[in-house]
Design a protein around this motif. Structure first.
Motif, short mmCIF file in Angstrom:
data_model
loop_
_atom_site.label_atom_id
_atom_site.label_comp_id
_atom_site.label_asym_id
_atom_site.label_seq_id
_atom_site.Cartn_x
_atom_site.Cartn_y
_atom_site.Cartn_z
N ILE A 8 1.04 -28.12 -1.45
CA ILE A 8 -0.30 -28.04 -0.87
C ILE A 8 -0.30 -28.62 0.54
N ASP A 9 0.32 -29.77 0.73
CA ASP A 9 0.37 -30.40 2.05
C ASP A 9 1.05 -29.49 3.07
N GLN A 10 2.17 -28.89 2.67
CA GLN A 10 2.89 -28.01 3.59
C GLN A 10 2.09 -26.75 3.91
N ALA A 11 1.48 -26.17 2.90
CA ALA A 11 0.66 -24.97 3.10
C ALA A 11 -0.52 -25.29 4.01
N ASN A 12 -1.19 -26.40 3.76
CA ASN A 12 -2.34 -26.78 4.58
C ASN A 12 -1.94 -27.07 6.02
N PHE A 13 -0.78 -27.64 6.22
CA PHE A 13 -0.30 -27.89 7.57
C PHE A 13 -0.16 -26.59 8.35
N THR A 14 0.44 -25.58 7.74
CA THR A 14 0.61 -24.31 8.46
C THR A 14 -0.72 -23.55 8.58
N ILE A 15 -1.59 -23.69 7.60
CA ILE A 15 -2.91 -23.05 7.70
C ILE A 15 -3.70 -23.67 8.85
#
Length: 94
Positions: A24-31
């Motif tokens: 989730i953290d990685q996905a949110n960073f790129t989003i």
């Protein structure tokens, strides 16, 4: 009676939660980056990140249904990115 290390359910549950939180953290960073700078490079980075992490979350969600909404949110975010929309951030609902 002592439990076998691999069978310690509390540690396994914590590991699964940590893996999903990291995804989730990685996905949110790129989003967030895509939403700030909607360039082709950022779009590709966001798509790559989501397509890399979604299979991991899906494997976990198969046996732990509480993580299925995370996978669904990732799929929705990927769909939004692919049609040049604004992907929403992923949330872990408990």
């Amino acid at each position: 009676m002592n439990t076998i290390k691999d069978q310690d359910l509390s540690k396994n549950q914590q590991l699964l939660k940590s893996i999903v939180n990291h995804a989730i953290d990685q996905a949110n960073f790129t989003i967030r980056n895509l939403n700030k700078r909607p360039t082709v490079a950022m779009l590709m980075e966001c798509e790559n990140c989501l397509t890399d992490l979604m299979p991991v979350v899906q494997l976990i969600a198969v046996d732990h249904i509480e993580y299925a909404p995370v996978y669904d949110q990732m799929q929705t975010a990927l769909d939004a990115a692919q049609i040049h929309g604004e992907p929403a951030l992923i949330e872990l609902t408990e």
